[in-house]
Motif scaffolding. Structure first.
Motif, PDB file in Angstrom:
ATOM      1  N   GLU A   1       0.736  -1.271   0.063  1.00 35.89           N
ATOM      2  CA  GLU A   1      -0.122  -0.027   0.027  1.00 35.89           C
ATOM      3  C   GLU A   1       0.711   1.299  -0.019  1.00 35.89           C
ATOM      4  O   GLU A   1       0.271   2.342   0.202  1.00 35.89           O
ATOM      5  CB  GLU A   1      -1.036  -0.109   1.074  1.00 35.89           C
ATOM      6  CG  GLU A   1      -2.069  -1.100   1.191  1.00 35.89           C
ATOM      7  CD  GLU A   1      -2.803  -1.015   2.438  1.00 35.89           C
ATOM      8  OE1 GLU A   1      -2.750  -0.354   3.292  1.00 35.89           O
ATOM      9  OE2 GLU A   1      -4.003  -1.635   2.100  1.00 35.89           O
ATOM     10  N   LEU A   2       2.030   1.401  -0.263  1.00 33.67           N
ATOM     11  CA  LEU A   2       2.755   2.380  -0.391  1.00 33.67           C
ATOM     12  C   LEU A   2       2.393   3.035  -1.689  1.00 33.67           C
ATOM     13  O   LEU A   2       2.476   2.823  -2.825  1.00 33.67           O
ATOM     14  CB  LEU A   2       4.288   2.015  -0.522  1.00 33.67           C
ATOM     15  CG  LEU A   2       5.174   1.240   0.463  1.00 33.67           C
ATOM     16  CD1 LEU A   2       6.547   1.001   0.087  1.00 33.67           C
ATOM     17  CD2 LEU A   2       5.005   1.962   1.867  1.00 33.67           C
ATOM     18  N   GLY A   3       2.089   4.446  -1.508  1.00 29.94           N
ATOM     19  CA  GLY A   3       1.748   5.351  -2.425  1.00 29.94           C
ATOM     20  C   GLY A   3       2.823   5.914  -3.225  1.00 29.94           C
ATOM     21  O   GLY A   3       4.014   5.796  -2.771  1.00 29.94           O
ATOM     22  N   PRO A   4       2.561   6.587  -4.331  1.00 30.28           N
ATOM     23  CA  PRO A   4       3.623   7.152  -5.325  1.00 30.28           C
ATOM     24  C   PRO A   4       4.430   7.997  -4.626  1.00 30.28           C
ATOM     25  O   PRO A   4       5.765   8.151  -4.804  1.00 30.28           O
ATOM     26  CB  PRO A   4       2.637   7.961  -6.302  1.00 30.28           C
ATOM     27  CG  PRO A   4       1.454   7.432  -6.329  1.00 30.28           C
ATOM     28  CD  PRO A   4       1.040   7.009  -4.886  1.00 30.28           C
TER      29      PRO A   4
ATOM     30  N   ARG B   1       9.908   9.330  -2.337  1.00 37.75           N
ATOM     31  CA  ARG B   1      10.802   9.932  -1.395  1.00 37.75           C
ATOM     32  C   ARG B   1      11.920   8.671  -1.090  1.00 37.75           C
ATOM     33  O   ARG B   1      12.915   9.124  -0.777  1.00 37.75           O
ATOM     34  CB  ARG B   1       9.981   9.933  -0.185  1.00 37.75           C
ATOM     35  CG  ARG B   1      10.645  10.283   1.287  1.00 37.75           C
ATOM     36  CD  ARG B   1       9.742  10.159   2.503  1.00 37.75           C
ATOM     37  NE  ARG B   1       9.543   8.872   2.741  1.00 37.75           N
ATOM     38  CZ  ARG B   1      10.623   8.039   3.148  1.00 37.75           C
ATOM     39  NH1 ARG B   1      11.594   8.472   3.244  1.00 37.75           N
ATOM     40  NH2 ARG B   1      10.331   6.795   3.204  1.00 37.75           N
ATOM     41  N   ARG B   2      11.312   7.431  -1.231  1.00 41.17           N
ATOM     42  CA  ARG B   2      12.432   6.454  -0.835  1.00 41.17           C
ATOM     43  C   ARG B   2      13.595   6.475  -2.052  1.00 41.17           C
ATOM     44  O   ARG B   2      14.801   6.335  -1.633  1.00 41.17           O
ATOM     45  CB  ARG B   2      11.693   5.014  -1.034  1.00 41.17           C
ATOM     46  CG  ARG B   2      10.851   4.949   0.261  1.00 41.17           C
ATOM     47  CD  ARG B   2      10.458   3.511   0.405  1.00 41.17           C
ATOM     48  NE  ARG B   2       9.716   3.407   1.637  1.00 41.17           N
ATOM     49  CZ  ARG B   2       9.241   2.462   2.433  1.00 41.17           C
ATOM     50  NH1 ARG B   2       9.906   0.946   2.006  1.00 41.17           N
ATOM     51  NH2 ARG B   2       8.557   2.257   3.412  1.00 41.17           N
ATOM     52  N   VAL B   3      13.270   6.669  -3.233  1.00 35.40           N
ATOM     53  CA  VAL B   3      14.099   6.812  -4.214  1.00 35.40           C
ATOM     54  C   VAL B   3      15.170   7.844  -4.149  1.00 35.40           C
ATOM     55  O   VAL B   3      16.282   7.855  -4.169  1.00 35.40           O
ATOM     56  CB  VAL B   3      13.328   7.097  -5.653  1.00 35.40           C
ATOM     57  CG1 VAL B   3      14.440   7.226  -6.686  1.00 35.40           C
ATOM     58  CG2 VAL B   3      12.568   5.780  -5.982  1.00 35.40           C
TER      59      VAL B   3
ATOM     60  N   LYS C   1       9.035  -2.629 -11.214  1.00 30.90           N
ATOM     61  CA  LYS C   1      10.084  -1.462 -11.298  1.00 30.90           C
ATOM     62  C   LYS C   1       9.281  -0.535 -12.085  1.00 30.90           C
ATOM     63  O   LYS C   1       9.528   0.794 -11.873  1.00 30.90           O
ATOM     64  CB  LYS C   1      11.185  -1.581 -11.950  1.00 30.90           C
ATOM     65  CG  LYS C   1      12.383  -2.569 -11.105  1.00 30.90           C
ATOM     66  CD  LYS C   1      13.744  -2.723 -11.879  1.00 30.90           C
ATOM     67  CE  LYS C   1      13.622  -3.879 -12.862  1.00 30.90           C
ATOM     68  NZ  LYS C   1      15.037  -3.865 -13.444  1.00 30.90           N
ATOM     69  N   ARG C   2       8.726  -0.553 -13.003  1.00 32.62           N
ATOM     70  CA  ARG C   2       7.629   0.169 -13.700  1.00 32.62           C
ATOM     71  C   ARG C   2       6.960   1.000 -13.123  1.00 32.62           C
ATOM     72  O   ARG C   2       6.812   2.505 -13.262  1.00 32.62           O
ATOM     73  CB  ARG C   2       6.961  -0.445 -14.910  1.00 32.62           C
ATOM     74  CG  ARG C   2       6.187   0.438 -16.050  1.00 32.62           C
ATOM     75  CD  ARG C   2       7.359   1.073 -16.783  1.00 32.62           C
ATOM     76  NE  ARG C   2       6.611   2.279 -17.483  1.00 32.62           N
ATOM     77  CZ  ARG C   2       7.583   2.967 -18.546  1.00 32.62           C
ATOM     78  NH1 ARG C   2       8.626   2.548 -18.739  1.00 32.62           N
ATOM     79  NH2 ARG C   2       6.856   4.051 -19.074  1.00 32.62           N
ATOM     80  N   THR C   3       6.332   0.614 -11.817  1.00 34.16           N
ATOM     81  CA  THR C   3       5.249   1.162 -11.153  1.00 34.16           C
ATOM     82  C   THR C   3       6.280   2.451 -10.208  1.00 34.16           C
ATOM     83  O   THR C   3       5.800   3.559 -10.285  1.00 34.16           O
ATOM     84  CB  THR C   3       4.822   0.446  -9.979  1.00 34.16           C
ATOM     85  OG1 THR C   3       4.068  -0.655 -10.721  1.00 34.16           O
ATOM     86  CG2 THR C   3       3.893   1.195  -8.979  1.00 34.16           C
ATOM     87  N   VAL C   4       7.370   2.118  -9.792  1.00 30.09           N
ATOM     88  CA  VAL C   4       8.354   3.025  -9.198  1.00 30.09           C
ATOM     89  C   VAL C   4       8.889   4.076 -10.268  1.00 30.09           C
ATOM     90  O   VAL C   4       8.676   5.227  -9.856  1.00 30.09           O
ATOM     91  CB  VAL C   4       9.441   2.158  -8.573  1.00 30.09           C
ATOM     92  CG1 VAL C   4      10.227   3.552  -7.737  1.00 30.09           C
ATOM     93  CG2 VAL C   4       8.759   1.359  -7.501  1.00 30.09           C
TER      94      VAL C   4
END
Length: 293
Positions: free
Chosen positions: A243-246, A251-253, A278-281
């Protein structure tokens, strides 16, 4: 019944890693006294604590006793390797628990292996496993994170890396840092995430405090918690990981990029952490960039 003798070294040098009690000296492995008595060299993290331990065990080392701690570890390792390659039996002990686990030892083991020296162990007490077993949290899969960073920014960054870890997490912490660390855990993992604070394990004032991270943070802030401390934290649920949002992904990147990772590598790592393609991130990062974020 006679005490068990040391493991034969076959005439060659031998490095013995020996576990020592984390509290109650009665927990000392039966072989420890024999190893202390027969080693050619005893390398101890604190020679004064070693003296107290040998007195409690009723044994006197026959070999040379040297200090081996984080300050002199780099300089002393070659000396110990020289003794080992010369055929000596070297016993390594730390203040409590197994050498190398958040204690000196790894550097010496690596050097001994590199020089073809045999390495063995006298298994002993472990604060990690003891706390894990007493925590009441899942023990089928876990990971040990050692001492968290002291600086607040680095602490939060590390905890964010751990936030979606589904295995039970085990940390060491000092009593002075405990309130701040629990508060940061409650902020990053969530106040309701189950945890246990284990202090003074196997000692007279042993205490296991269980509850949500928010509750434990309030408890630690409310009074001085003394002793050696191990924190055990429940792993993330599959739902929480998914459930991590965009905004959180971006922020993590950024945290990883600021730490020196290339964007492509950071995106791949965050995708693995979050259990997402990976595409989602990547799409979240591109969208944030196009929005001027």
């Amino acid at each position: 019944m006679a005490a068990p003798g040391p493991v034969p070294s076959g005439g060659a040098g031998l490095l013995v890693l020996a576990g020592t009690p984390i509290g109650d000296t009665a927990d000392a492995p039966p072989r420890l006294a024999a190893e202390l008595a027969h080693a050619d060299v005893v390398a101890a993290e604190d020679t004064r604590r070693l003296r107290r331990l040998t007195q409690a065990l009723g044994v006197r080392p026959s070999g040379r006793v040297v200090a081996y701690h984080e300050v002199n570890e780099v300089a002393r390792t070659p000396q110990l390797v020289e003794a080992l390659t010369g055929g000596a039996r070297v016993l390594l002990v730390t203040d409590a628990g197994m050498p190398s686990v958040s204690d000196p030892g790894y550097r010496l083991v690596a050097a001994a292996v590199e020089h073809g020296v045999r390495v063995t162990a006298v298994p002993g007490p472990s604060a990690v496993l003891t706390a894990l077993a007493l925590s009441g949290l899942p023990v089928d899969r876990f990971c040990f994170e050692g001492f968290p960073p002291r600086k607040q920014g680095e602490l939060l960054a590390r905890l964010r890396e751990n936030a979606t870890e589904r295995r039970t997490l085990v940390y060491f912490e000092s009593r002075h840092r405990l309130p701040a660390t629990l508060a940061a855990m409650a902020e990053v993992f969530g106040a309701d995430r189950r945890a246990a604070v284990c202090r003074e394990l196997t000692k007279t004032y042993e205490e296991i405090k269980r509850g949500g991270l928010g509750e434990l943070a309030d408890w630690a802030e409310g009074g001085e918690v003394r002793g050696e401390i191990t924190i055990v934290v429940e792993g993330a649920t599959a739902t929480a990981s998914a459930e991590l949002g965009p905004e959180e992904l971006v922020r993590r990147v950024r945290v990883r990029e600021e730490a020196g990772e290339r964007r492509k590598e950071a995106i791949a790592a965050v995708a693995v952490e979050a259990g997402l393609p990976k595409r989602t991130v990547f799409d979240a990062v591109v969208a944030a960039k196009n929005a001027g974020g």
